[in-house]
Design an enzyme around this catalytic site. Structure first.
Site, PDB file in Angstrom:
ATOM      1  N   SER A   1       0.848  -1.729   0.118  1.00  0.00           N
ATOM      2  CA  SER A   1       0.271  -0.130   0.042  1.00  0.00           C
ATOM      3  C   SER A   1       1.270   1.388   0.157  1.00  0.00           C
ATOM      4  O   SER A   1       0.594   2.122   0.085  1.00  0.00           O
ATOM      5  CB  SER A   1      -0.837  -0.278   1.342  1.00  0.00           C
ATOM      6  OG  SER A   1      -0.882  -0.314   2.035  1.00  0.00           O
TER       7      SER A   1
ATOM      8  N   CYS B   1     -14.255  -3.647   0.493  1.00  0.00           N
ATOM      9  CA  CYS B   1     -13.287  -3.992  -0.775  1.00  0.00           C
ATOM     10  C   CYS B   1     -12.281  -5.003  -0.241  1.00  0.00           C
ATOM     11  O   CYS B   1     -11.444  -5.430  -0.717  1.00  0.00           O
ATOM     12  CB  CYS B   1     -12.119  -2.262   0.368  1.00  0.00           C
ATOM     13  SG  CYS B   1     -10.939  -1.938  -0.640  1.00  0.00           S
TER      14      CYS B   1
END
Length: 362
Positions: free
Chosen positions: A13, A109
């Site tokens: 990320s 998600c």
RNA sequence: UGGGAUGUAGCCAAGGGGUAAGGCAACGGGUUUUGAUUCCGUCAUCCGAAGGUUCAAAUCCUUCCAUCCCAG
């Protein structure tokens, strides 16, 4: 595969956690490939960012992820997931709020994009891998008594994020790998620092969206009343979708005692409030369940989380009302505050994640 | 107009001569991959106004102003 050397895909990320996850996998001898998803397709705004998932400044994070991969000496790929993210997460977010419920975009998600689309795109792109790893604080392990790979709480239950993962499918769990499951945050930062990763002191991101949520709901402000259970008008608001049951702050209403949102009535654009005691509930209906372990196989008291917090409540689960097994009634050992329709209730037996579902409107 | 009551921060509200409790709201911060909860901190040089008594008043006295209630 004949080789014992596993190939792990790691979702990077741009933060410390996923970087250290990749680092640990390398140290364990895995072949590692980094993947990062791009989800933002909104206006190219200001550039001021505070670290949300859906963030107008996501390029910075993607660049960090790429740097990290370079430093670790692993391949890195970026996949555009914006369209699907919009359809699956943002649309759900908006729809749920407009229904007067409270969405949890992270859970959605994880199940559909991060652990769903992202590895699927990687496979489509020709990447071969056995495992999909992330920097979540959780564990996925084979447990003999259940005869399969299951999700477990992280060792550090204060930091545990398994709550956000309960919607993963069995196949997703089977190939999931959480290298940070037994570590504490401080240890992770230390490892990153020791390896010279510049993100070692990067602040945790903790928002789904850095801006005003109402922007994502994208509804025209509409004045409505804040009322008590008996209908007395105490004040006004600019849109029921800005509230969630259990909420205390931001009501703008002065009273003898703190007031909490009890429920939301979209049809009348009303937010019903009351004192703490009025917000307590002893049970709720759970729908759209995901069941990982049959309840018959659990021999201990089930514990539930109604929010991602480390707070667990003993519960009893009644599945008798629904043959499909998608719904159940959960009764709490103690009355609970902030039971919000749309939020997820996740069940645990010891540290094993048994299943979960979405809290219904009543 | 006569009689009664009340005026303390955005709201509610203690204090009745000794130098402005508390709650709510708001704001700031900590915790938190959900703007929830929770936690910590800040928030009236001043008590409707003007005078007076006193070493000292939001607290006593006077007048005025405002609001509310009951009469008419």
């Amino acid at each position: 595969m004949t080789s014992s050397r596993k190939h792990a895909l790691v979702g990077l990320s741009g933060g410390v956690d996923s970087a250290v996850a990749a680092l640990l996998l390398l140290e364990q001898g895995c072949r590692v490939t980094g993947v990062t998803m791009s989800v933002y397709d909104g206006p190219k705004a200001s550039g001021r960012r505070t670290g949300g998932c859906y963030d107008c400044g996501e390029e910075e994070d993607i660049a960090l992820a790429a740097d990290m991969a370079a430093q670790l000496g692993i391949a890195h790929h970026i996949f555009g997931c914006a369209e699907q993210y919009r359809n699956v997460v943002l649309a759900y977010f908006r729809k749920t709020y407009l229904e007067g419920k409270t969405p949890n975009p992270c859970i959605r998600c994880n199940a559909l994009v991060k652990f769903g689309l992202l590895p699927a795109l990687a496979k489509e792109a020709g990447l071969e891998f056995d495992l999909f790893a992330t920097g979540h604080y959780a564990r996925a392990e084979y447990v003999a008594r259940y005869g399969k790979q299951v999700l477990l709480c992280a060792r550090d239950t204060r930091k545990d994020q398994s709550y956000f993962l309960y919607r993963l499918t069995q196949e997703q769990i089977d190939r999931a790998l959480f290298p940070l499951g037994c570590l504490k945050k401080a240890e992770v930062r230390r490892l990153a620092a020791a390896r010279g990763l510049p993100v070692h002191d990067k602040p945790d991101s903790q928002n789904f969206y850095a801006g005003d949520y109402a922007e994502l709901v994208n509804a025209r402000p509409q004045q409505g009343n804040i009322v008590t259970v008996d209908g007395t008008v105490l004040g006004s608001h600019m849109g029921y979708w800005r509230f969630t049951p259990g909420q205390r702050k931001g009501l703008g209403v002065a009273a003898k005692t703190p007031l909490y949102v009890l429920r939301i009535d979209p049809s009348r654009n009303e937010v019903v409030v009351g004192e703490y005691g009025e917000s307590l509930r002893l049970s709720c209906i759970i729908g759209d369940m995901r069941r990982h372990i049959p309840l018959e196989q659990t021999d201990r008291v089930l514990m539930a989380r109604l929010r991602s917090t480390p707070h667990f409540v003993p519960v009893t689960v009644d599945l008798s009302g629904d043959a499909s097994g998608e719904r159940c009634v959960v009764t709490f050992a103690e009355p609970q505050a902030g039971v919000a329709p749309g939020q997820s209730l996740v069940l645990y037996c010891d540290n094993v994640l048994v299943g979960g579902g979405i809290i219904g409107a009543d």
